[in-house]
Structures are given as C-alpha cells and as structure tokens.
Motif scaffolding. Structure first.
Motif, short mmCIF file in Angstrom:
data_model
loop_
_atom_site.label_atom_id
_atom_site.label_comp_id
_atom_site.label_asym_id
_atom_site.label_seq_id
_atom_site.Cartn_x
_atom_site.Cartn_y
_atom_site.Cartn_z
N LEU A 92 -7.62 -13.08 8.75
CA LEU A 92 -6.33 -12.54 9.17
C LEU A 92 -5.76 -13.30 10.36
N GLY A 93 -6.65 -13.84 11.20
CA GLY A 93 -6.18 -14.60 12.35
C GLY A 93 -5.66 -15.97 11.99
N VAL A 94 -5.94 -16.43 10.75
CA VAL A 94 -5.51 -17.75 10.31
C VAL A 94 -4.37 -17.66 9.30
N VAL A 95 -4.49 -16.72 8.35
CA VAL A 95 -3.49 -16.54 7.31
C VAL A 95 -2.79 -15.21 7.54
N SER A 96 -1.50 -15.17 7.35
CA SER A 96 -0.75 -13.95 7.59
C SER A 96 -1.12 -12.88 6.55
N ALA A 97 -1.14 -11.64 6.99
CA ALA A 97 -1.43 -10.53 6.08
C ALA A 97 -0.37 -10.44 4.99
N ALA A 98 0.88 -10.76 5.33
CA ALA A 98 1.97 -10.70 4.35
C ALA A 98 1.71 -11.68 3.20
N ALA A 99 1.26 -12.89 3.52
CA ALA A 99 0.98 -13.88 2.48
C ALA A 99 -0.17 -13.42 1.58
N LEU A 100 -1.21 -12.85 2.18
CA LEU A 100 -2.33 -12.34 1.39
C LEU A 100 -1.88 -11.23 0.45
N LYS A 101 -1.05 -10.33 0.95
CA LYS A 101 -0.60 -9.22 0.13
C LYS A 101 0.24 -9.70 -1.04
N LEU A 102 1.07 -10.71 -0.82
CA LEU A 102 1.89 -11.24 -1.90
C LEU A 102 1.03 -11.92 -2.97
N VAL A 103 -0.02 -12.61 -2.54
CA VAL A 103 -0.93 -13.24 -3.50
C VAL A 103 -1.63 -12.17 -4.35
N ILE A 104 -2.13 -11.12 -3.70
CA ILE A 104 -2.80 -10.05 -4.42
C ILE A 104 -1.83 -9.32 -5.34
N ALA A 105 -0.61 -9.06 -4.87
CA ALA A 105 0.39 -8.39 -5.70
C ALA A 105 0.69 -9.22 -6.95
N SER A 106 0.81 -10.53 -6.79
CA SER A 106 1.08 -11.41 -7.94
C SER A 106 -0.06 -11.36 -8.94
N PHE A 107 -1.29 -11.38 -8.42
CA PHE A 107 -2.45 -11.33 -9.30
C PHE A 107 -2.51 -10.01 -10.06
N MET A 108 -2.22 -8.91 -9.37
CA MET A 108 -2.23 -7.60 -10.00
C MET A 108 -1.20 -7.53 -11.12
N LEU A 109 -0.01 -8.08 -10.88
CA LEU A 109 1.05 -8.05 -11.88
C LEU A 109 0.70 -8.92 -13.09
N LEU A 110 0.14 -10.10 -12.84
CA LEU A 110 -0.25 -10.98 -13.94
C LEU A 110 -1.36 -10.35 -14.78
N TYR A 111 -2.32 -9.75 -14.10
CA TYR A 111 -3.42 -9.09 -14.81
C TYR A 111 -2.88 -7.94 -15.67
N GLY A 112 -2.04 -7.10 -15.06
CA GLY A 112 -1.49 -5.96 -15.80
C GLY A 112 -0.65 -6.40 -16.98
N ALA A 113 0.18 -7.43 -16.77
CA ALA A 113 1.03 -7.93 -17.86
C ALA A 113 0.18 -8.48 -19.00
N PHE A 114 -0.88 -9.20 -18.66
CA PHE A 114 -1.77 -9.76 -19.69
C PHE A 114 -2.40 -8.66 -20.53
N ILE A 115 -2.92 -7.63 -19.88
CA ILE A 115 -3.58 -6.54 -20.59
C ILE A 115 -2.58 -5.78 -21.46
N ILE A 116 -1.40 -5.51 -20.90
CA ILE A 116 -0.40 -4.73 -21.63
C ILE A 116 0.11 -5.50 -22.85
N LEU A 117 0.35 -6.79 -22.69
CA LEU A 117 0.85 -7.60 -23.80
C LEU A 117 -0.19 -7.74 -24.91
N ARG A 118 -1.46 -7.73 -24.54
CA ARG A 118 -2.52 -7.78 -25.55
C ARG A 118 -2.60 -6.48 -26.35
N ARG A 119 -2.06 -5.41 -25.76
CA ARG A 119 -2.01 -4.09 -26.38
C ARG A 119 -3.39 -3.47 -26.60
N SER A 120 -4.39 -4.07 -26.00
CA SER A 120 -5.73 -3.47 -26.00
C SER A 120 -6.49 -4.03 -24.81
#
Length: 247
Positions: A92-120
């Motif tokens: 946290l002292g090197v990388v901003s918390a905002a940047a980390l949160k955006l990376v995690i949010a992007s990963f969560m959205l990509l993961y969710g979209a992948f699972i939903i589009l697979r429909r299983s």
C-alpha cells in the motif's frame, strides 16, 4: 446528531449486515458506499471492520453445526492470509489503494462475465491444496493493501465441488479472522475514539438483525443457487467497487 445521520448509519448497517449473513463477505462494499458520505474514510473503515466481525461471529454461531465440514480446509486459507497482511500493508505504501481496487474490480467483472456467458459454472473435480494456500495468501495481501480479503477466496470457492455449507465453513471464518486482525490494528492506531464507539453502538443492533435475515435467506438456498449467488454478488461488488473509485 441529526435524524438524517442516524438513518444513513442504520441503512449502511442493514445493507452490510444482510450481505454478510447471506454470503459471508461484502460488508464493506455496501456499507462504505453509504457511510463515506457522512464520516471520514478512516472512521467508516474502522466501523465496517468491527461490524463485519460482529455479524460474522453471529453467523458463525448460527451455522456452527456446519463448520466442521470446512475445518480441514480453513487452515490452508487463513494461515497464509495472516502472513500476507503485512505484505499488503507494505504494498500500500508503494501502490495506491485506488489502483489495486480497480484491478480487483476488473478481475471480478471479467470472472463474472465469463461464468455467466458460459451459462454454467465450471467445477473442479480434484482438490488443489497448493492453490488454496496461494489464494489465501493473496487474499491476505489484498486485505492488507485495500481491505479486500474476500473476493479472491470467494471466486476460488465458487468453482469447487463443495456444498454451500462447506463453502461457508471456509469463507466465513476466513473473513472473520482477517477482519479481526484489522480491528486489532485499528484499535492500536487509536481509530476507536469515543465518537466512533457511539456510532458503533447505533449501528450494532441493525447489523445483527439484518445479518440474521441474511442467514435465514442463505438457509433457503440450494447449493447451486448459492454458487450462482456468489457469482452475481461478485459482479455487483465489482461494479460498485469500480464506480466508487472512478466517481
């Protein structure tokens, strides 16, 4: 203390407590969206951590009969996470918390979209203890860096061939343990002032009641419904997290 302040406190407590009781994570994502409008970030985060632990402990007690099915897996997640927390704090002292949160949010959205589009939902057939350890460790790092210990273990657990009881027996104690450490750190840093404790006293009843409602809904879900719920919650949490940082 104004009526508007009290209502916003209760709304944040109810939203966070319900999602914690239902899924075992997500308290901060919902409560902070409301509480950051009425109090400083450090105070909001400190209250969220404490309320998460309280509601988490209550949910653990309410599902205590199911905890045995996850006890042999929990240590593979929790112990590495404890080691990861100080590393995350250093990051946290090197990388901003905002940047980390955006990376995690992007990963969560990509993961969710992948699972939903697979429909299983994909499902792993073989246990992977080494990946459990890695996921637990990275969750601890993210918890120390951006208070996001829950999403990564939740993603990993959602593709395991576990029942909802087995999944909760890992996720709930894991998050309670990580956030419990955060509460100790916040207390040592002096975050729990008299004013903060007064606000916590107001939010506590709403948190406990809404958490019980969340647990009641959780008990009515089938294993498949619960796994899909985790996916949709991750998508919603990713959207909320991204919007909060971008806006």
């Amino acid at each position: 203390m104004s009526l508007e302040l009290i209502l916003l406190l209760l709304a944040g407590a109810a939203a966070g407590g319900f999602i914690n009781g239902l899924a075992g994570f997500g308290t901060a994502l919902l409560s902070l969206g409301i509480w950051l409008q009425i109090m400083p970030p450090w105070q909001a985060v400190a209250i969220v951590a404490a309320m998460s632990v309280v509601s988490g402990l209550q949910s653990l007690w309410l599902i205590r009969r199911d905890l045995g099915c996850g006890i042999d897996r929990l240590h593979r997640f929790l112990l590495p996470a404890i080691l990861g927390i100080p590393i995350g704090t250093a990051v946290l002292g090197v990388v901003s918390a905002a940047a980390l949160k955006l990376v995690i949010a992007s990963f969560m959205l990509l993961y969710g979209a992948f699972i939903i589009l697979r429909r299983s939902l994909p499902q792993l057939d073989q246990p992977m203890p080494a990946i459990d350890v890695l996921v637990g460790f990275l969750g601890g790092v993210l918890g120390g860096a951006a208070s996001l210990s829950g999403p990564l273990p939740t993603m990993w657990c959602s593709v395991q061939p576990w029942t909802k009881g087995e999944t909760s027996a890992v996720l709930r104690p894991y998050n309670v343990g990580i956030l419990g450490i955060a509460v100790v750190v916040f207390a040592w840093q002096g975050y729990y002032s008299h004013d903060t404790l007064v606000l916590m006293a107001i939010t506590l009843p709403a948190t406990l009641i809404s958490s019980q409602i969340g647990i009641a809904v959780f008990r009515r879900l089938t294993d498949r419904q619960f796994r899909w719920l985790l996916v949709w919650l991750l998508v919603a949490a990713g959207v909320l997290l991204a919007l909060r940082e971008l806006v």
